[in-house]
Design a protein around this motif. Structure first.
Motif, PDB file in Angstrom:
ATOM      1  N   ARG A 142       0.860  -1.161   0.272  1.00 20.50           N
ATOM      2  CA  ARG A 142       0.344  -0.025   0.080  1.00 20.50           C
ATOM      3  C   ARG A 142       0.454   0.982  -0.324  1.00 20.50           C
ATOM      4  O   ARG A 142       1.545   1.188   1.456  1.00 20.50           O
ATOM      5  CB  ARG A 142      -0.313   0.220   1.590  1.00 20.50           C
ATOM      6  CG  ARG A 142      -1.984   1.163   0.778  1.00 20.50           C
ATOM      7  CD  ARG A 142      -2.888   1.535   2.132  1.00 20.50           C
ATOM      8  NE  ARG A 142      -2.284   0.923   3.603  1.00 20.50           N
ATOM      9  CZ  ARG A 142      -2.626   0.746   4.575  1.00 20.50           C
ATOM     10  NH1 ARG A 142      -4.213   1.040   4.845  1.00 20.50           N
ATOM     11  NH2 ARG A 142      -1.953   1.925   5.642  1.00 20.50           N
ATOM     12  N   LEU A 144       1.015   5.654  -0.776  1.00 30.08           N
ATOM     13  CA  LEU A 144       0.895   6.557   0.012  1.00 30.08           C
ATOM     14  C   LEU A 144       1.529   7.909  -1.056  1.00 30.08           C
ATOM     15  O   LEU A 144       2.544   8.427  -1.741  1.00 30.08           O
ATOM     16  CB  LEU A 144       0.810   7.479   0.942  1.00 30.08           C
ATOM     17  CG  LEU A 144       0.397   8.492   1.108  1.00 30.08           C
ATOM     18  CD1 LEU A 144      -0.940   8.899   1.140  1.00 30.08           C
ATOM     19  CD2 LEU A 144       0.558   9.244   2.476  1.00 30.08           C
ATOM     20  N   GLY A 176      -8.092   0.375  -3.923  1.00 25.01           N
ATOM     21  CA  GLY A 176      -7.795   1.296  -3.340  1.00 25.01           C
ATOM     22  C   GLY A 176      -8.711   2.395  -4.116  1.00 25.01           C
ATOM     23  O   GLY A 176      -8.558   2.869  -5.571  1.00 25.01           O
ATOM     24  N   ASN A 180      -4.394   6.433  -1.000  1.00 23.74           N
ATOM     25  CA  ASN A 180      -3.428   4.947  -0.331  1.00 23.74           C
ATOM     26  C   ASN A 180      -4.319   4.205  -1.080  1.00 23.74           C
ATOM     27  O   ASN A 180      -5.601   3.707  -1.956  1.00 23.74           O
ATOM     28  CB  ASN A 180      -3.835   5.318   0.600  1.00 23.74           C
ATOM     29  CG  ASN A 180      -3.233   5.833   2.042  1.00 23.74           C
ATOM     30  OD1 ASN A 180      -1.820   4.920   1.953  1.00 23.74           O
ATOM     31  ND2 ASN A 180      -4.007   6.515   2.843  1.00 23.74           N
ATOM     32  N   LYS A 181      -3.385   3.448  -2.464  1.00 23.18           N
ATOM     33  CA  LYS A 181      -3.859   2.345  -2.802  1.00 23.18           C
ATOM     34  C   LYS A 181      -2.523   1.601  -2.848  1.00 23.18           C
ATOM     35  O   LYS A 181      -1.484   1.212  -2.692  1.00 23.18           O
ATOM     36  CB  LYS A 181      -3.288   2.748  -4.767  1.00 23.18           C
ATOM     37  CG  LYS A 181      -4.631   3.868  -5.082  1.00 23.18           C
ATOM     38  CD  LYS A 181      -4.167   4.290  -6.680  1.00 23.18           C
ATOM     39  CE  LYS A 181      -5.755   5.691  -6.919  1.00 23.18           C
ATOM     40  NZ  LYS A 181      -4.904   6.920  -6.165  1.00 23.18           N
ATOM     41  N   TRP A 182      -3.482   0.148  -3.185  1.00 21.77           N
ATOM     42  CA  TRP A 182      -2.238  -1.287  -3.065  1.00 21.77           C
ATOM     43  C   TRP A 182      -2.037  -1.437  -4.732  1.00 21.77           C
ATOM     44  O   TRP A 182      -3.238  -1.839  -5.491  1.00 21.77           O
ATOM     45  CB  TRP A 182      -3.898  -2.096  -2.618  1.00 21.77           C
ATOM     46  CG  TRP A 182      -3.968  -2.164  -1.277  1.00 21.77           C
ATOM     47  CD1 TRP A 182      -4.964  -1.405  -0.365  1.00 21.77           C
ATOM     48  CD2 TRP A 182      -3.178  -2.908   0.010  1.00 21.77           C
ATOM     49  NE1 TRP A 182      -4.489  -1.974   1.176  1.00 21.77           N
ATOM     50  CE2 TRP A 182      -3.838  -2.738   1.173  1.00 21.77           C
ATOM     51  CE3 TRP A 182      -2.057  -3.608  -0.005  1.00 21.77           C
ATOM     52  CZ2 TRP A 182      -3.012  -3.294   2.376  1.00 21.77           C
ATOM     53  CZ3 TRP A 182      -1.315  -3.977   1.375  1.00 21.77           C
ATOM     54  CH2 TRP A 182      -1.835  -3.678   1.980  1.00 21.77           C
ATOM     55  N   ASN A 207       3.167   2.539   3.123  1.00 19.35           N
ATOM     56  CA  ASN A 207       3.174   2.663   4.579  1.00 19.35           C
ATOM     57  C   ASN A 207       2.761   0.799   4.918  1.00 19.35           C
ATOM     58  O   ASN A 207       2.012   0.366   6.150  1.00 19.35           O
ATOM     59  CB  ASN A 207       1.722   3.180   4.937  1.00 19.35           C
ATOM     60  CG  ASN A 207       0.348   3.215   3.551  1.00 19.35           C
ATOM     61  OD1 ASN A 207      -0.094   2.261   2.879  1.00 19.35           O
ATOM     62  ND2 ASN A 207       0.241   4.155   3.459  1.00 19.35           N
TER      63      ASN A 207
END
Length: 276
Positions: A142, A144, A176, A180-182, A207
């Motif tokens: 994940r 940012l 996501g 914030n993206k996976w 993160n």
């Protein structure tokens, strides 16, 4: 009676990895029949081997078993047997062994969670960790920051880090919305903090980082954080075949031992469920 290379027998016996054993032999920490050993020495079942003055219970190839654990490492544990700072280690929840010891196949840093493999067999550990095996590792990460197609392409083409070029062999958006993206990304090496450093080179912050696959082995959904699951003999033999290793005999376990192992696994799952 066949003989084997000293460092291989020591690794199989759970003293340490093959590289460690080679280094210890060079350092004069190993003796065979009261004489300091040399790199390349071969031993047979009648020989007496000491490491740092202590006798070693040797396991030769014909009597060796090959067990493999899949462990779901939580954040906060470190991949060493003992920590001078008293931090929890990945070895604290593993089942005890009557002989030998668990060998960690690779490592994850303290802030990374997910799939970590352990084996009783130094030959299997060496085969999985050796660069020639070309074992890939997949991570769920994940991040940012703003990630675009051009950045993903740079990460696949290669980025110059302080220890050389590095890249993802694959990286895909997973889930996501917002900042914030996976993503799922794959690397071929096990360099220190390689996944984090690749993302940070693009000025995005990692993160969460979790390993979900090591070669052909995925982290099972029923192995909760801080718990383990032992691979079946059939699964271990299939892995051995892929690595071009001859299969080993199944570990001898009494019915009582099997029941004890099952109770231990159920207990650790229940403990983790209570903590969720």
């Amino acid at each position: 009676m066949s003989d084997e290379k000293l460092h291989k027998v020591l690794a199989r016996s759970g003293v340490g990895s093959r590289r460690e054993m080679e280094r210890w032999i060079k350092e004069g920490r190993v003796s065979v029949n009261d004489a300091v050993a040399s790199l390349g020495d071969r031993i047979s079942e009648g020989d007496k081997v000491n490491v740092d003055g202590h006798p070693v219970n040797l396991i030769f190839d014909r009597e060796a078993t090959r067990r493999v654990l899949i462990y779901n490492k939580p954040v906060g544990e470190i991949c060493t047997r003992h920590d001078p700072e008293g931090r929890p280690t990945v070895f604290r929840h593993l089942p005890p062994l009557k002989e030998g010891r668990w060998i960690a196949i690779g490592r994850l840093d303290i802030n990374t969670s997910g799939l970590l493999l352990f084996t009783t067999d130094g030959e299997l550990a060496n085969a999985l960790m050796h660069p020639s095996a070309q074992i890939d590792r997949e991570y769920a990460v994940r991040v940012l920051g703003n990630v675009d197609d051009a950045m993903l392409q740079r990460l696949k083409d290669g980025v110059l880090l302080e220890d050389g070029m590095a890249r993802f062999t694959d990286v895909q958006f997973f889930d996501g919305e917002g900042a914030n993206k996976w993503f799922h990304c794959v690397v071929m090496e096990g360099r220190n903090r390689e996944v984090r450093r690749l993302w940070e080179s693009q000025e995005v912050q990692v993160n969460r980082l979790k390993r979900v696959r090591f070669g052909p082995l995925f982290l099972p959904s029923d192995v909760r954080s801080g718990t383990w699951k032992e691979m079946s003999v059939k699964e271990v033999n299939s892995l051995s075949k892929m690595l071009e290793l001859k299969p080993k005999k199944a570990p001898r376990m009494s019915i009582a031992d099997k029941q004890k192992l099952e109770r231990r696994y159920k207990k650790q799952r229940a403990r983790r469920q209570e903590g969720d």
